[in-house]
Every structure is written in structure tokens, then in C-alpha cells.
Write a protein that holds these residues in place. Sequence first.
Motif, PDB file in Angstrom:
ATOM      1  N   PRO A 394       0.841  -1.194   0.000  1.00  0.00           N
ATOM      2  CA  PRO A 394       0.000   0.000   0.000  1.00  0.00           C
ATOM      3  C   PRO A 394       0.887   1.259   0.000  1.00  0.00           C
ATOM      4  CG  PRO A 394      -0.779  -1.592   1.605  1.00  0.00           C
ATOM      5  CD  PRO A 394       0.516  -2.116   1.105  1.00  0.00           C
ATOM      6  N   GLU A 395       0.315   2.330  -0.539  1.00  0.00           N
ATOM      7  CA  GLU A 395       1.121   3.559  -0.675  1.00  0.00           C
ATOM      8  C   GLU A 395       1.593   4.069   0.668  1.00  0.00           C
ATOM      9  OE1 GLU A 395       0.684   8.099  -2.409  1.00  0.00           O
ATOM     10  OE2 GLU A 395      -0.929   6.651  -2.745  1.00  0.00           O
ATOM     11  N   ARG A 396       0.712   4.006   1.672  1.00  0.00           N
ATOM     12  CA  ARG A 396       1.106   4.526   2.993  1.00  0.00           C
ATOM     13  C   ARG A 396       2.274   3.748   3.570  1.00  0.00           C
ATOM     14  NH1 ARG A 396      -3.102   5.284   8.054  1.00  0.00           N
ATOM     15  NH2 ARG A 396      -1.542   6.145   9.540  1.00  0.00           N
ATOM     16  N   GLU A 397       2.254   2.426   3.447  1.00  0.00           N
ATOM     17  CA  GLU A 397       3.356   1.604   3.984  1.00  0.00           C
ATOM     18  C   GLU A 397       4.626   1.801   3.179  1.00  0.00           C
ATOM     19  OE1 GLU A 397       4.058  -3.068   5.285  1.00  0.00           O
ATOM     20  OE2 GLU A 397       2.097  -2.417   4.509  1.00  0.00           O
ATOM     21  N   SER A 400       6.230   4.909   4.256  1.00  0.00           N
ATOM     22  CA  SER A 400       6.883   4.717   5.565  1.00  0.00           C
ATOM     23  C   SER A 400       8.249   4.047   5.397  1.00  0.00           C
ATOM     24  CB  SER A 400       5.972   3.875   6.457  1.00  0.00           C
ATOM     25  OG  SER A 400       6.626   3.567   7.671  1.00  0.00           O
ATOM     26  N   TYR A 401       8.288   3.016   4.543  1.00  0.00           N
ATOM     27  CA  TYR A 401       9.583   2.333   4.306  1.00  0.00           C
ATOM     28  C   TYR A 401      10.602   3.265   3.653  1.00  0.00           C
ATOM     29  CZ  TYR A 401       7.395  -2.157   5.419  1.00  0.00           C
ATOM     30  OH  TYR A 401       6.775  -3.204   6.063  1.00  0.00           O
ATOM     31  N   LEU A 402      10.083   4.056   2.692  1.00  0.00           N
ATOM     32  CA  LEU A 402      11.002   4.998   2.020  1.00  0.00           C
ATOM     33  C   LEU A 402      11.539   6.047   3.006  1.00  0.00           C
ATOM     34  CD1 LEU A 402       9.102   5.525  -1.359  1.00  0.00           C
ATOM     35  CD2 LEU A 402      11.239   4.283  -0.992  1.00  0.00           C
ATOM     36  N   GLN A 403      10.700   6.447   3.984  1.00  0.00           N
ATOM     37  CA  GLN A 403      11.171   7.408   4.989  1.00  0.00           C
ATOM     38  C   GLN A 403      12.278   6.803   5.860  1.00  0.00           C
ATOM     39  OE1 GLN A 403      10.092  10.699   5.261  1.00  0.00           O
ATOM     40  NE2 GLN A 403      11.870  10.802   6.667  1.00  0.00           N
ATOM     41  N   VAL A 404      12.121   5.534   6.186  1.00  0.00           N
ATOM     42  CA  VAL A 404      13.175   4.860   6.974  1.00  0.00           C
ATOM     43  C   VAL A 404      14.468   4.807   6.178  1.00  0.00           C
ATOM     44  CG1 VAL A 404      13.865   2.673   8.006  1.00  0.00           C
ATOM     45  CG2 VAL A 404      11.538   3.514   8.331  1.00  0.00           C
ATOM     46  N   ILE A 405      14.332   4.451   4.869  1.00  0.00           N
ATOM     47  CA  ILE A 405      15.542   4.406   4.015  1.00  0.00           C
ATOM     48  C   ILE A 405      16.187   5.776   3.955  1.00  0.00           C
ATOM     49  CG2 ILE A 405      16.312   4.098   1.647  1.00  0.00           C
ATOM     50  CD1 ILE A 405      14.198   1.885   1.367  1.00  0.00           C
ATOM     51  N   LEU A 406      15.360   6.852   3.837  1.00  0.00           N
ATOM     52  CA  LEU A 406      15.911   8.213   3.777  1.00  0.00           C
ATOM     53  C   LEU A 406      16.617   8.579   5.093  1.00  0.00           C
ATOM     54  CD1 LEU A 406      16.192  10.916   2.321  1.00  0.00           C
ATOM     55  CD2 LEU A 406      13.946  11.576   3.249  1.00  0.00           C
ATOM     56  N   ASN A 407      16.001   8.240   6.227  1.00  0.00           N
ATOM     57  CA  ASN A 407      16.630   8.560   7.534  1.00  0.00           C
ATOM     58  C   ASN A 407      17.986   7.877   7.681  1.00  0.00           C
ATOM     59  OD1 ASN A 407      14.422  10.100   8.211  1.00  0.00           O
ATOM     60  ND2 ASN A 407      13.402   8.448   9.386  1.00  0.00           N
ATOM     61  N   HIS A 408      18.064   6.608   7.310  1.00  0.00           N
ATOM     62  CA  HIS A 408      19.346   5.900   7.443  1.00  0.00           C
ATOM     63  C   HIS A 408      20.369   6.416   6.439  1.00  0.00           C
ATOM     64  CE1 HIS A 408      18.484   2.910  10.505  1.00  0.00           C
ATOM     65  NE2 HIS A 408      17.275   2.697   9.955  1.00  0.00           N
TER      66      HIS A 408
END
Length: 588
Positions: A394-397, A400-408
Amino acid sequence: MPKIQLRYAAALAGFAVAISLLFGVLVERTLRERELTRIEHGLDASAHLVAELVRGVPLTRTSSAELSALAARAGSAAGARVTLIARDGTVVADSELRADELANVANHASRPEVAKALVGEVGEATRRSETVGRPFLYLAVPHGDPDGGVVRVAADLGGMDGAVAELRRALVIGGALALGAALVLSLVLSQALTRPLRAIHAALIQISGGDLGARVRWRSNDELGQVARAIDRMAADLEQSHGEISAERDRLETVLRVMVEGVLVVDDELRIVLANPRVRELLGARAELEGRRPLEAIRSAEVHDLLAEALASDAPVRRELAFGGAERRVLGVQAASFSIAGAKGAVAVFHDMTEVRHLETVRRDFVANASHEIKTPLTAIRGFAETLLGAPLPERETRSYLQVILNHSERLSRLVEDLLELSRLEAGSHKLAPVALDIGALARRLCVELEPRIRESGFDVRVHGEGAPRAFADPTAVEQILQNLLDNALKYADPGKRIDIRVGAAGPGVQVDVEDRGPGIPEADRARIFERFYRVDRGRSREQGGTGLGLAIVKHLVQASGGEIWVESTPGEGSTFSFTLPGSEAAH
């Protein structure tokens, strides 16, 4: 007076006395012999004269009175004592005796001179007269009368003995004067003879005492002059050699003193003969090492065994030894034996490997820590990327995963930037441009920029810098220092507590304190708090997104700016990070 001078004087005086005595004896003997010869000739003439005078007068048939008168006239004419002796040895007349005294005179037949005259020869003898008690020279000749008999003439030697005694007295006086003159002359000559010897002796005493600049400086063409010049040449050569040896020794001592390596030399009995200051420092020896064995001096069986092995081997021996104590040291030791002029020994060179081993440990830790810090975000990035690629989400999930990748990814970027910044600081390639800087104003501006984060956590950050002097520092570097320290306080202080930034004078410089009210830092961790990747609470640090390099960067920036940094902390109450910077007035 020197003994040699006394010997010279005594020898010369003795020689003078011996010559005087010999001369006196020779003169006395010659004079006596000459005088006796003269008297003998006179007596011989007088004896023949008297014999002629009394010729024809029978000695046995003439009265004693007539014979005495005749003897007296003959003695007066001859100037000598005249004695008339009958054939049987009876004295019938004597020029020095009265006629009535002749009866008491002993028979002269046994007298040597009379006995020879009685047989027709001329007799001669010298002896003390029994009649008058004085020494006489007697000369007897035959009487020439048919009745026989002897005419004897005697000369009194008392006058000659008196003359000889006078001569002896004169010789004694002359000898005494000669002795005095000889003593004076011997003293003068011995003084002149021993002067170069005294100069040579004085120079040799000085040279043997270590004064190699001493010289005899005696100029003469005799053997003593040659000896003096030889000693001067020898002293000059010794002085030059000693100077060269001293210079070489000083150079060696200087080299050994400034060497970063420790040097230890032992003899064939494993006694230390040389140890430079560095080896005392490395081995922690306080007492003198020379003359003692390593086992006794530094209490290290390993060093003792190493040197013993080097002495017994022709090949160099290498070891790496660890020494405990207040400061643990790791020393690399290389030892080898030597032989100089038949004397065997061993030399060991100690290299301090402590820092090298520490750097190796730091490098290993750094590689391990950096690998871990990089691996953690990479693992997360890879995991979420694989999840996104594995199946549609789903787009929301997905967001969320892309945000984690960006933070790391941002965390990796910060880590790389911090590593590059720390590398530049350690290499000294980070150029600073110091200016007069108001640190209080800079801190307030920084608080304004971080206001959203400060308000979000409920912190009360206060800057105290009124009236503080200006610092002489690079604004960008100071801003980075304050940002890291304030960021550190915001991460670890308890939310809602106060954080104080104080700026004040510290001697000619400026001191800045950043005080938080957090959990504090245990004492065991304070010494390592400024190391790379060191964290007191590793889990909380990663949750806060820290790289573990902030305080290491702060330390290098403060030191590069000419200041110092330290931390004071009380567990459960908070921590205060303080650093100093040069003042702007002191810099000018």
C-alpha cells in the motif's frame, strides 16, 4: 731545599773536601821529604867536617872534659848536635851534655846508625832521643882514629815538625775556607742544575693531576733541554688527544641523551656499564644503573635473559617486552654482542612501541566501530529496499519504508561527513581563520536556530555572557563546537530541565561552560569520552541518531584553536563540558 739539590751540594762539597785533604797530605809529605833530604845533606857534610876536626884525637885516651869541650866546639861549628862514641859504644862526649852527665847515658853500640858506622859505613836513623826526649835525625860516620870510634851528628827535627804543623794549620784553614766556598759554589751550581729538573717535575705533577695545558718551557741545548722539549711535545699531544676524546665523548653523550631509544650496554659479566637517560625513563629506573646487573637494577628477568642470550650468540636477538606499572609500556628490544680490544659485551636498544601498539588498537577499534556504524544503516536500507522490491505494498506503507531508508541514508551521510571532518582535523589540513569573536552572541544566535527543537523537548537554555571578553578564534569552528556540545546536552539531558551556557574570562583567555542536568557520566567513562565512536549509553546514542564522533571533533577543534577541553560530571545530577580559547587582547 729539594733532596736532589742537597745531594748535588753534598757531592760537590765532599769532592772539594777530598781534594783539599789530598792536596794537604801531598804538600805535607812533599815538604817533609824535601826538608829531610836537605837536613840529611847538611848532616852528612857536618858529620864529615866534625870527623876531620876530631881526627887524631884518641877517644879512649882523652879526658872527658877535653872531649866534651871538643864536641861543643864541633857542634857549634857544625850547627848540629855532636856525639863522640867509643868503639865499644860508650858515649865519651856530647855537645848538649855536660861531662858529668855522660855516666847516665846508655851504651849506643846497638843504635842502628852507630852499628853501621862501627863497621866502616855511614849510618842514618830517625827517632826520638832517649836522652833529651825530642825527635832527631842521626847520621854517624867512622872516627878514622886507630882506636876506632864513631862521630855522630844529629839534627833536631822539632823545628821541621813545627813548620809542618804550621803548614797543616794553614792547610786546615785553607781547607775550611775552600769548604765554605765549595758549599756556596755547590749550592749555586746545584740550584742551576736542578732548576730544569724542578721545572720538569712541576710540569709532570700538573700533567698527572689533569692539567694537560702545563708546559716545562725550558730552553737549552743540553740533554735536559731535550727532555723538557720532549715532555712539552708529549703534553701537547696528550692535550690534543684528550680534547678529541672529550669532544667525541660529549658528542656521544649528547646523542645518547637526545635519543628517543633507550641504550643499555653490559660487560661479559652482565654488569651495566652504560645507560642513557631514555632507558632509565622507559624502564622506570630511579637509582643508578651502572655497575649493577639488569636483574638487580630493573628487576626484569626478561631483559636479563635477553642480554645473556645476546652475549652467548653472534646473531642479534629481538624481543617485544611488556612492562607494567603506573603506565603500561610495550618495548621492542634488539640486542647484539660485541668485542672491542678483547673485551666482550652486549648492547641493547629499546624502542617504545606503546604508542604504536595503542594506535594499532585504536585503528582496529576504529575499523570495527566504523564498520558497525555503517553496517547498521546499510542493513536497514537493504532490508526495506528488498521488502519494497519483493511485492507491491500500500502507498502509505511504501512511504513509511522509504522514509526509513531516507533517515538511514542521512545518518550515513552525517557519519561520512564527520569522518572526513575528523580526518582533516587530525591531518592538520583544516584551516582556521581566527578573528575577535563574541562567543555569547554566537551562542544566543545558535539557540535561536535550535529554538524549535529546544521548545519541542521543553528545555530551558540560558546563555550567560554579559561582560565576557572576546575570544580570538574561528567563528565556524566555535559554532561547530557549541552546536555539538549543545546537541549533546539536548540528547542526554532530562526533558524539561535547564541547560546553561556560560562565557567568562579565564586568565588572558576565555572559558565556555555548557552545563546540563542529565544522568551524568560515570567516572570510568570520563577519560574516554572524547574518543572516536565512544558512547556511554550506546543504545540511547543510536536512538538519538548520533555518529559517536561529535566530541572527538569538538576536542580537535578546541586544540586546533589553541585551547583545552575537559568534562566534570556527577552521576544523577548532570555534566559540565568546559573549554578555553585565546583572548583577543592576548592574541594581539
